[in-house]
Design an enzyme around this catalytic site. Sequence first.
Site, PDB file in Angstrom:
ATOM      1  CG  ASP A 169      -1.989   1.075   1.139  1.00  0.00           C
ATOM      2  OD1 ASP A 169      -3.038   0.785   0.542  1.00  0.00           O
ATOM      3  OD2 ASP A 169      -1.782   2.191   1.658  1.00  0.00           O
TER       4      ASP A 169
ATOM      5  CG  ASN B 130      -4.920  11.117  -5.557  1.00  0.00           C
ATOM      6  OD1 ASN B 130      -4.232  11.253  -6.572  1.00  0.00           O
ATOM      7  ND2 ASN B 130      -5.442   9.954  -5.213  1.00  0.00           N
TER       8      ASN B 130
ATOM      9  CG  HIS C  68      -7.461  12.664  -8.716  1.00  0.00           C
ATOM     10  ND1 HIS C  68      -7.571  11.554  -7.923  1.00  0.00           N
ATOM     11  CD2 HIS C  68      -8.294  13.593  -8.178  1.00  0.00           C
ATOM     12  CE1 HIS C  68      -8.445  11.776  -6.961  1.00  0.00           C
ATOM     13  NE2 HIS C  68      -8.899  13.005  -7.086  1.00  0.00           N
TER      14      HIS C  68
ATOM     15  CG  ASP D 240      -4.076   8.754 -12.405  1.00  0.00           C
ATOM     16  OD1 ASP D 240      -4.471   8.208 -11.351  1.00  0.00           O
ATOM     17  OD2 ASP D 240      -4.845   9.197 -13.276  1.00  0.00           O
TER      18      ASP D 240
ATOM     19  CD  GLU E 180      -4.483   3.943  -1.566  1.00  0.00           C
ATOM     20  OE1 GLU E 180      -4.727   4.329  -0.406  1.00  0.00           O
ATOM     21  OE2 GLU E 180      -5.328   3.985  -2.480  1.00  0.00           O
TER      22      GLU E 180
END
Length: 214
Positions: free
Chosen positions: A74, A82, A87, A91, A117
């Site tokens: 994670d 974010n 975002h 990404d 994630e």
Amino acid sequence: LELIDGIFGIYCNYQSLLDYSERDALTGLFNRKTFDEQFSRHAFALAPHEAHSLDNNERRNGGETKAHWLAVVDIDHFKQVNDQFGHLYGDEVLILVANILRTSFRSHDRIFRFGGEEFVILLRSTTLADASKIFDRFRQHVQEYDFPQVGKVTVSLGFVGISQETPVVILGHADQALYHAKKNGRNRICYYDELVTSGVLSNEISTNDIVEFF
């Protein structure tokens, strides 16, 4: 020749559809659906000869047997990435972490994006000591990488040996180890059996652990 070209075109389109259904669109890694299908068929179940026999190298190294391992990864504080950078950069972090995963593991290991994630790694045929080193080396690679605009990013990882337990139980154990890693400082790896032996974790899976994955 036209017939051959036509058949080849159909085959390419079919192959593209298969790849699309098996892989995550953003990172190109195998997706959750592929994991469920492969793991439910016990594609990575420990073979009897690997579990009960030792080769010469293993005997020289004290007889530690090889096994298969499942790890849940994670990205730490990903929501903050974010929220702070947007975002698009989030990404990019996912894509770059996926690239680090590819370079950190062998071609016959398997890496999956579970969504968000979170990633899952199936590490094949290695000892516990080597598995710990390999997982921690990946963690260090992420820690040392300079992510554009974002800067430094870390990951937490929980792992467990793949046994004859059900996929729900195995995945739940790895997730318990991951949760412990995140709750105790992040940017670290935790081995489920070690946590159970030390009394930190119970070896029972709660309903919440199962629901989270299935």
